[in-house]
Design a protein around this motif. Structure first.
Motif, short mmCIF file in Angstrom:
data_model
loop_
_atom_site.label_atom_id
_atom_site.label_comp_id
_atom_site.label_asym_id
_atom_site.label_seq_id
_atom_site.Cartn_x
_atom_site.Cartn_y
_atom_site.Cartn_z
N ARG A 116 0.83 -1.21 0.00
CA ARG A 116 0.00 0.00 0.00
C ARG A 116 0.87 1.26 0.00
O ARG A 116 0.55 2.26 -0.65
CB ARG A 116 -0.92 -0.02 1.22
CG ARG A 116 -2.02 -1.06 1.14
CD ARG A 116 -3.09 -0.82 2.20
NE ARG A 116 -2.53 -0.88 3.55
CZ ARG A 116 -2.44 -2.00 4.27
NH1 ARG A 116 -2.87 -3.16 3.76
NH2 ARG A 116 -1.95 -1.98 5.49
N GLU A 117 1.98 1.21 0.71
CA GLU A 117 2.89 2.36 0.75
C GLU A 117 3.47 2.67 -0.62
O GLU A 117 3.52 3.83 -1.05
CB GLU A 117 4.00 2.08 1.76
CG GLU A 117 5.07 3.16 1.83
CD GLU A 117 6.25 2.75 2.69
OE1 GLU A 117 7.37 3.16 2.39
OE2 GLU A 117 6.02 2.00 3.67
N ARG A 118 3.90 1.63 -1.33
CA ARG A 118 4.50 1.85 -2.65
C ARG A 118 3.44 2.28 -3.68
O ARG A 118 3.73 3.06 -4.58
CB ARG A 118 5.20 0.58 -3.14
CG ARG A 118 6.31 0.05 -2.27
CD ARG A 118 7.17 1.13 -1.65
NE ARG A 118 7.77 2.02 -2.64
CZ ARG A 118 8.21 3.26 -2.37
NH1 ARG A 118 8.05 3.76 -1.16
NH2 ARG A 118 8.75 3.98 -3.33
N ILE A 119 2.22 1.77 -3.55
CA ILE A 119 1.16 2.20 -4.46
C ILE A 119 0.85 3.68 -4.25
O ILE A 119 0.64 4.45 -5.21
CB ILE A 119 -0.09 1.33 -4.26
CG1 ILE A 119 0.17 -0.07 -4.81
CG2 ILE A 119 -1.31 1.94 -4.95
CD1 ILE A 119 -0.99 -1.02 -4.64
N ALA A 120 0.84 4.10 -2.98
CA ALA A 120 0.62 5.51 -2.70
C ALA A 120 1.73 6.37 -3.29
O ALA A 120 1.48 7.49 -3.79
CB ALA A 120 0.52 5.74 -1.19
#
Length: 451
Positions: free
Chosen positions: A309-313
């Motif tokens: 989720r962090e990398r998608i953000a």
């Protein structure tokens, strides 16, 4: 061992059964001899009626006490005395054969062997001889229930002994095969670890047969040589990349100074700048690849879903600028053992490629699932995808599809990703997406790898 035990056990079991039956036959022979001695002086005249009654009483008590049918019969088969009263000379079978042999003046031969699984009777006959002639025959017909029971009792210790010997043989065989195969299993594990990138794996050459100990030493020497060659290769790539960066930076600077003397819309200068920047990116990627293959992974328990989720953000703005919908799916939490920095770099490379090759209006979905021993991260895009031949080559160094040569890149991004994941004990795989596009699957172990 099983063959030896069976070869010894079957004859021994047969001899025990024969010995038990022979004991019964000898007892019947003694009984018929005693009745024959009583019957020698029995005749039909009335003055011997008392002796006939004595013989019949003896036969009756014998039958009542032992349950064995017995009788004294003349040559025509008529009973001089018998017990029970409804018994007669058999017309066929072993009883008839024994009676016929006794009429010929000899004791009947030993009856066939009786086994525990057979139901039968044992017939023994002896001739009654007076003045050299056979005047009558004593015939006994014995049940075999007790005989079969005694045979089974004799067989139980034999079977138990054979089973115990077989267990000992199996235990010895297991110990022997374990001693022989333990170095093989160690070699197999070490070979698998080296194949997955853990080049420090070695085996102890102290157990097993001498041949396997020599094989272990040869394996360690081979692993040392492979590691040394790869280390030299990595050092060369890193040194070459580092040494070329300085001249290239100076060359690019001089090109910029030269561009001040040329028209701003010079196509030649724009092409030279693009090629210079491409060469600089290739050198940077080569250096990153050398470092990825050389740096040890810092494994720790990581929430893979949170990291995704962090990398998608982080990649959301870039995807939005291109008009691509980037989203996460799957489990909200999934932990695995990996290097967070290495996994983040791998996710960046995969998501970057997915967004780069996905046309405007399509979507990229990153799905996290946890099942069995692995956490999987699937990145599915809606781009043009790859053919079957291209799927076999994707991830090779400097390889790029002929259909995508106009897209910026060095062809080393997925190679760096594979090296980063291999150092963590993770993996990467590719398959076609339906109806179009590519699915890249990252696998992370859920359990802590063995050191």
């Amino acid at each position: 061992m099983a063959g030896v035990l069976l070869a010894l056990g079957f004859p021994l079991a047969a001899s025990q059964a024969a010995a038990e039956q022979q004991r019964v036959v000898i007892d019947r022979i003694d009984d018929t001899a005693r009745f024959a001695a009583l019957a020698q002086f029995v005749t039909e005249p009335s003055e011997t009626r008392e002796r006939v009654e004595i013989l019949r009483d003896e036969l009756g008590r014998y039958h009542e006490l032992y349950g064995i049918r017995a009788g004294v019969f003349d040559r025509d088969g008529d009973a001089m005395g018998k017990a029970p009263e409804d018994w007669a000379v058999p017309r066929d079978g072993e009883g008839a054969r024994a009676f016929a042999e006794a009429l010929a003046g000899r004791r009947s031969h030993d009856p066939p062997q009786v086994w525990p699984w057979q139901r039968g009777r044992i017939a023994v006959a002896s001739p009654v001889i007076r003045d050299g002639d056979v005047v009558a025959v004593v015939l006994t017909d014995s049940p075999t229930g007790q005989l079969r029971s005694r045979i089974v009792e004799r067989w139980v210790p034999l079977i138990a002994g054979e089973a115990f010997a077989m267990l000992l043989a199996v235990g010895a065989a297991l110990r022997l095969t374990g001693w022989v195969l333990r170095p093989v299993r160690t070699l197999d594990r070490a070979a698998h670890e080296i194949a997955t990138g853990r080049l420090k794996s070695r085996v102890a050459a102290s157990g097993g047969p001498p041949e396997l100990r020599r094989l272990a030493r040869s394996f360690n020497e081979m692993a040392d040589n492979v590691e040394e060659v790869l280390e030299q290769q990595r050092a060369f790539v890193a040194d070459a990349s580092h040494q070329l960066r300085n001249p290239l930076s100076a060359l690019l600077l001089r090109m910029e100074l030269l561009a001040l003397e040329l028209p701003e819309d010079s196509a030649e200068m724009a092409s030279v700048r693009a090629e210079g920047k491409r060469l600089a990116r290739v050198l940077d990627d080569l250096l990153d690849l050398a470092l990825a293959e050389h740096t040890a992974a810092d494994l720790r328990l990581t929430d893979v879903a949170a990291l995704v989720r962090e990398r998608i953000a982080a990649w959301g703005p870039a995807a939005e600028c291109k008009g691509v919908a980037l989203s996460a799916a799957g489990q909200a939490a999934a932990t695995g053992w990996t290097d967070p920095v290495a996994l983040s770099s791998a996710l960046d490379a995969v998501v970057d490629n997915a967004v780069k090759f996905t046309p405007e209006g399509e979507s990229v979905t990153v799905t996290v699932t946890s099942e069995g021993e692995w956490v999987t991260v699937e990145t599915a895009d809606g781009g043009p995808g790859l053919t079957e031949d291209e799927l076999e080559r994707v991830g090779d160094r400097f390889w790029r599809s002929g259909r995508h040569q106009n897209v910026s890149g060095s062809g080393l991004g997925l190679s760096i990703t594979r090296a980063l994941l291999a150092a963590c004990g993770s993996g990467i795989a590719y398959r076609a997406n339906e109806p179009n596009g590519l699915v890249v699957t990252l696998t992370v172990p859920r359990n802590e790898p063995h050191s």
